[in-house]
Motif scaffolding. Structure first.
Motif, PDB file in Angstrom:
ATOM      1  N   PHE A 148      32.525  44.872  48.293  1.00  0.00           N
ATOM      2  CA  PHE A 148      33.747  44.121  48.606  1.00  0.00           C
ATOM      3  C   PHE A 148      33.412  42.855  49.389  1.00  0.00           C
ATOM      4  O   PHE A 148      33.974  41.782  49.132  1.00  0.00           O
ATOM      5  N   ALA A 149      32.484  42.970  50.339  1.00  0.00           N
ATOM      6  CA  ALA A 149      32.085  41.803  51.134  1.00  0.00           C
ATOM      7  C   ALA A 149      31.437  40.733  50.260  1.00  0.00           C
ATOM      8  O   ALA A 149      31.753  39.537  50.383  1.00  0.00           O
ATOM      9  N   PHE A 150      30.539  41.143  49.366  1.00  0.00           N
ATOM     10  CA  PHE A 150      29.873  40.172  48.492  1.00  0.00           C
ATOM     11  C   PHE A 150      30.845  39.555  47.482  1.00  0.00           C
ATOM     12  O   PHE A 150      30.681  38.407  47.078  1.00  0.00           O
ATOM     13  N   ALA A 151      31.865  40.302  47.082  1.00  0.00           N
ATOM     14  CA  ALA A 151      32.789  39.815  46.054  1.00  0.00           C
ATOM     15  C   ALA A 151      33.871  38.905  46.618  1.00  0.00           C
ATOM     16  O   ALA A 151      34.262  37.926  45.968  1.00  0.00           O
ATOM     17  N   LYS A 152      34.366  39.203  47.827  1.00  0.00           N
ATOM     18  CA  LYS A 152      35.565  38.528  48.317  1.00  0.00           C
ATOM     19  C   LYS A 152      35.358  37.682  49.568  1.00  0.00           C
ATOM     20  O   LYS A 152      36.249  36.931  49.948  1.00  0.00           O
ATOM     21  N   PHE A 153      34.214  37.786  50.229  1.00  0.00           N
ATOM     22  CA  PHE A 153      33.973  37.002  51.441  1.00  0.00           C
ATOM     23  C   PHE A 153      32.977  35.896  51.148  1.00  0.00           C
ATOM     24  O   PHE A 153      32.065  36.053  50.335  1.00  0.00           O
ATOM     25  N   ASP A 154      33.152  34.761  51.830  1.00  0.00           N
ATOM     26  CA  ASP A 154      32.183  33.676  51.789  1.00  0.00           C
ATOM     27  C   ASP A 154      31.543  33.557  53.171  1.00  0.00           C
ATOM     28  O   ASP A 154      32.245  33.336  54.167  1.00  0.00           O
ATOM     29  N   PHE A 155      30.233  33.731  53.222  1.00  0.00           N
ATOM     30  CA  PHE A 155      29.533  33.627  54.495  1.00  0.00           C
ATOM     31  C   PHE A 155      28.172  32.971  54.273  1.00  0.00           C
ATOM     32  O   PHE A 155      27.655  32.933  53.149  1.00  0.00           O
ATOM     33  N   LYS A 156      27.599  32.446  55.343  1.00  0.00           N
ATOM     34  CA  LYS A 156      26.332  31.722  55.255  1.00  0.00           C
ATOM     35  C   LYS A 156      25.213  32.653  54.794  1.00  0.00           C
ATOM     36  O   LYS A 156      25.045  33.749  55.317  1.00  0.00           O
TER      37      LYS A 156
ATOM     38  N   GLY B 264      33.286  53.388  33.850  1.00  0.00           N
ATOM     39  CA  GLY B 264      32.695  52.636  34.948  1.00  0.00           C
ATOM     40  C   GLY B 264      31.511  51.795  34.522  1.00  0.00           C
ATOM     41  O   GLY B 264      31.323  50.680  34.998  1.00  0.00           O
ATOM     42  N   LEU B 265      30.702  52.332  33.583  1.00  0.00           N
ATOM     43  CA  LEU B 265      29.525  51.596  33.135  1.00  0.00           C
ATOM     44  C   LEU B 265      29.879  50.475  32.159  1.00  0.00           C
ATOM     45  O   LEU B 265      29.134  49.511  32.031  1.00  0.00           O
ATOM     46  N   SER B 266      31.017  50.617  31.473  1.00  0.00           N
ATOM     47  CA  SER B 266      31.385  49.616  30.466  1.00  0.00           C
ATOM     48  C   SER B 266      32.559  48.735  30.877  1.00  0.00           C
ATOM     49  O   SER B 266      32.890  47.784  30.180  1.00  0.00           O
TER      50      SER B 266
ATOM     51  N   ILE C 285      25.823  48.754  44.949  1.00  0.00           N
ATOM     52  CA  ILE C 285      26.471  47.586  45.559  1.00  0.00           C
ATOM     53  C   ILE C 285      26.797  46.555  44.486  1.00  0.00           C
ATOM     54  O   ILE C 285      27.892  45.982  44.459  1.00  0.00           O
ATOM     55  N   TYR C 286      25.852  46.334  43.589  1.00  0.00           N
ATOM     56  CA  TYR C 286      26.072  45.383  42.500  1.00  0.00           C
ATOM     57  C   TYR C 286      27.220  45.831  41.597  1.00  0.00           C
ATOM     58  O   TYR C 286      28.042  45.012  41.163  1.00  0.00           O
ATOM     59  N   MET C 287      27.294  47.124  41.316  1.00  0.00           N
ATOM     60  CA  MET C 287      28.365  47.642  40.467  1.00  0.00           C
ATOM     61  C   MET C 287      29.724  47.417  41.104  1.00  0.00           C
ATOM     62  O   MET C 287      30.674  46.947  40.455  1.00  0.00           O
ATOM     63  N   PHE C 288      29.842  47.723  42.399  1.00  0.00           N
ATOM     64  CA  PHE C 288      31.112  47.506  43.091  1.00  0.00           C
ATOM     65  C   PHE C 288      31.420  46.019  43.197  1.00  0.00           C
ATOM     66  O   PHE C 288      32.567  45.604  43.028  1.00  0.00           O
ATOM     67  N   GLN C 289      30.413  45.208  43.488  1.00  0.00           N
ATOM     68  CA  GLN C 289      30.625  43.765  43.609  1.00  0.00           C
ATOM     69  C   GLN C 289      31.137  43.188  42.297  1.00  0.00           C
ATOM     70  O   GLN C 289      32.080  42.384  42.273  1.00  0.00           O
ATOM     71  N   ASN C 290      30.538  43.622  41.208  1.00  0.00           N
ATOM     72  CA  ASN C 290      30.948  43.133  39.890  1.00  0.00           C
ATOM     73  C   ASN C 290      32.370  43.576  39.559  1.00  0.00           C
ATOM     74  O   ASN C 290      33.159  42.819  38.967  1.00  0.00           O
TER      75      ASN C 290
ATOM     76  N   LYS D 297      38.803  53.082  40.422  1.00  0.00           N
ATOM     77  CA  LYS D 297      38.496  54.504  40.211  1.00  0.00           C
ATOM     78  C   LYS D 297      37.330  54.737  39.259  1.00  0.00           C
ATOM     79  O   LYS D 297      36.485  55.612  39.507  1.00  0.00           O
ATOM     80  N   PRO D 298      37.221  53.988  38.143  1.00  0.00           N
ATOM     81  CA  PRO D 298      36.037  54.190  37.287  1.00  0.00           C
ATOM     82  C   PRO D 298      34.733  53.896  38.011  1.00  0.00           C
ATOM     83  O   PRO D 298      33.747  54.617  37.832  1.00  0.00           O
ATOM     84  N   ALA D 299      34.710  52.830  38.838  1.00  0.00           N
ATOM     85  CA  ALA D 299      33.497  52.508  39.586  1.00  0.00           C
ATOM     86  C   ALA D 299      33.192  53.589  40.612  1.00  0.00           C
ATOM     87  O   ALA D 299      32.036  53.976  40.812  1.00  0.00           O
ATOM     88  N   ILE D 300      34.235  54.089  41.269  1.00  0.00           N
ATOM     89  CA  ILE D 300      34.052  55.160  42.251  1.00  0.00           C
ATOM     90  C   ILE D 300      33.492  56.410  41.573  1.00  0.00           C
ATOM     91  O   ILE D 300      32.560  57.049  42.079  1.00  0.00           O
TER      92      ILE D 300
END
Length: 280
Positions: free
Chosen positions: A98-106, A271-273, A157-162, A195-198
């Motif tokens: 969630f942080a990598f997907a929705k936040f912008d940080f240095k 979740g995979l597709s 992490i990559y799966m959730f970020q995507n 839910k599919p990712a979870i």
């Protein structure tokens, strides 16, 4: 080759491939349901894939293995480790995604790139480093030493970020207008839509933890804390060794994985597709 012939050939090849993968599993289960001597007598015939002809002999090896070893304790240890890793993995990796997907940080791009680069590094190469860290934290020979290192995974992490990244920004903005803070957006909006990712991360985490052998063997010295996979090695090295009892304990360790896959197969495939929109 016409379409009908191609379809027939496809099903033949798939059937042969399925039989190839199923053969060891069927032999393992059938061997656990017959006496020791019968296993070797049946090796050169189709009877090797069939249980004993006497139903009264089917569960004798299971009764013996439970009598010789504390299988229930080992199973409970595995359930504890796999369950804790599954819950922790969903929490930790979804928050990071969630942080990598929705936040912008240095340094976000650099950090994310380094994390993705970790995917090509075999886990065995950093085991010594993890062991040293666990030693310095003073958690060796404890349940935490088994659970904590398995909670975070670059792949998850990559799966959730995507998944989170594909959810439209309008959804997050609408939640903000309703007065929701970032954690509320994550907990009440993003997670219910993923839910599919979870299910995918939870299933893969459970399987990974349940099958883990090397790491628990490294960090645990108290045999009462061993998971089932480590205990199997001890059982296999404890004289006398009976093939039907070894097959019985292997069958016991395999059944939970089969059940997990059967019940969560639908979500695992989604979740995979999935494109990550949260809309099916």
């Amino acid at each position: 080759m016409n379409k009908k012939a191609s379809k027939i050939l496809y099903y033949i090849l798939m059937t042969l491939l399925a039989a190839l993968f199923m053969f060891p599993l069927v032999w393992m289960i059938s061997s656990s349901l017959k006496p020791e001597a019968v296993i070797y007598n049946d090796l050169d015939s189709i009877k090797a894939l069939l249980p004993s002809g006497h139903i009264s002999e089917w569960f004798f090896s299971y009764k013996e293995i439970f009598g010789r070893f504390d299988i229930v304790r080992y199973m409970m240890n595995s359930v504890l480790y796999a369950g804790s890793v599954t819950i922790g993995s969903i929490a930790v990796n979804s928050l990071a995604g969630f942080a990598f997907a929705k936040f912008d940080f240095k340094g976000k791009r650099i950090l994310f790139g380094l994390m993705i680069a970790l995917l090509v590094i075999p886990g065995e190469t950093i085991m010594i480093s993890k062991f040293v860290i666990a030693q310095k934290l003073g958690i060796l020979n404890s349940q935490l030493a088994v659970i904590l290192p398995l909670m975070a995974s670059p792949l998850f992490i990559y799966m959730f970020q995507n998944f989170f990244k594909a959810i439209p920004e309008d959804v997050q903005e609408s939640a903000k207008l309703d007065g929701a803070n970032q954690f509320q957006i994550y907990w009440k909006v993003m997670l219910p839509m993923s839910k599919p990712a979870i299910a995918t991360v939870g299933t893969l985490s459970f399987i990974m933890s349940w099958n883990d052998y090397i790491w628990p063997l490294m960090v645990l010295t108290d045999s009462t804390k061993f998971p089932l996979q480590v205990a199997i090695t001890n059982i296999n090295n404890t004289q006398p060794v009976y093939t039907n009892q070894v097959m019985a304990i292997l069958t016991i360790s395999t059944i939970p994985l089969i059940l997990i896959y059967v019940f969560f197969q639908k979500y695992l495939v989604q979740g995979l597709s999935s494109s990550g929109t949260g809309v099916k």
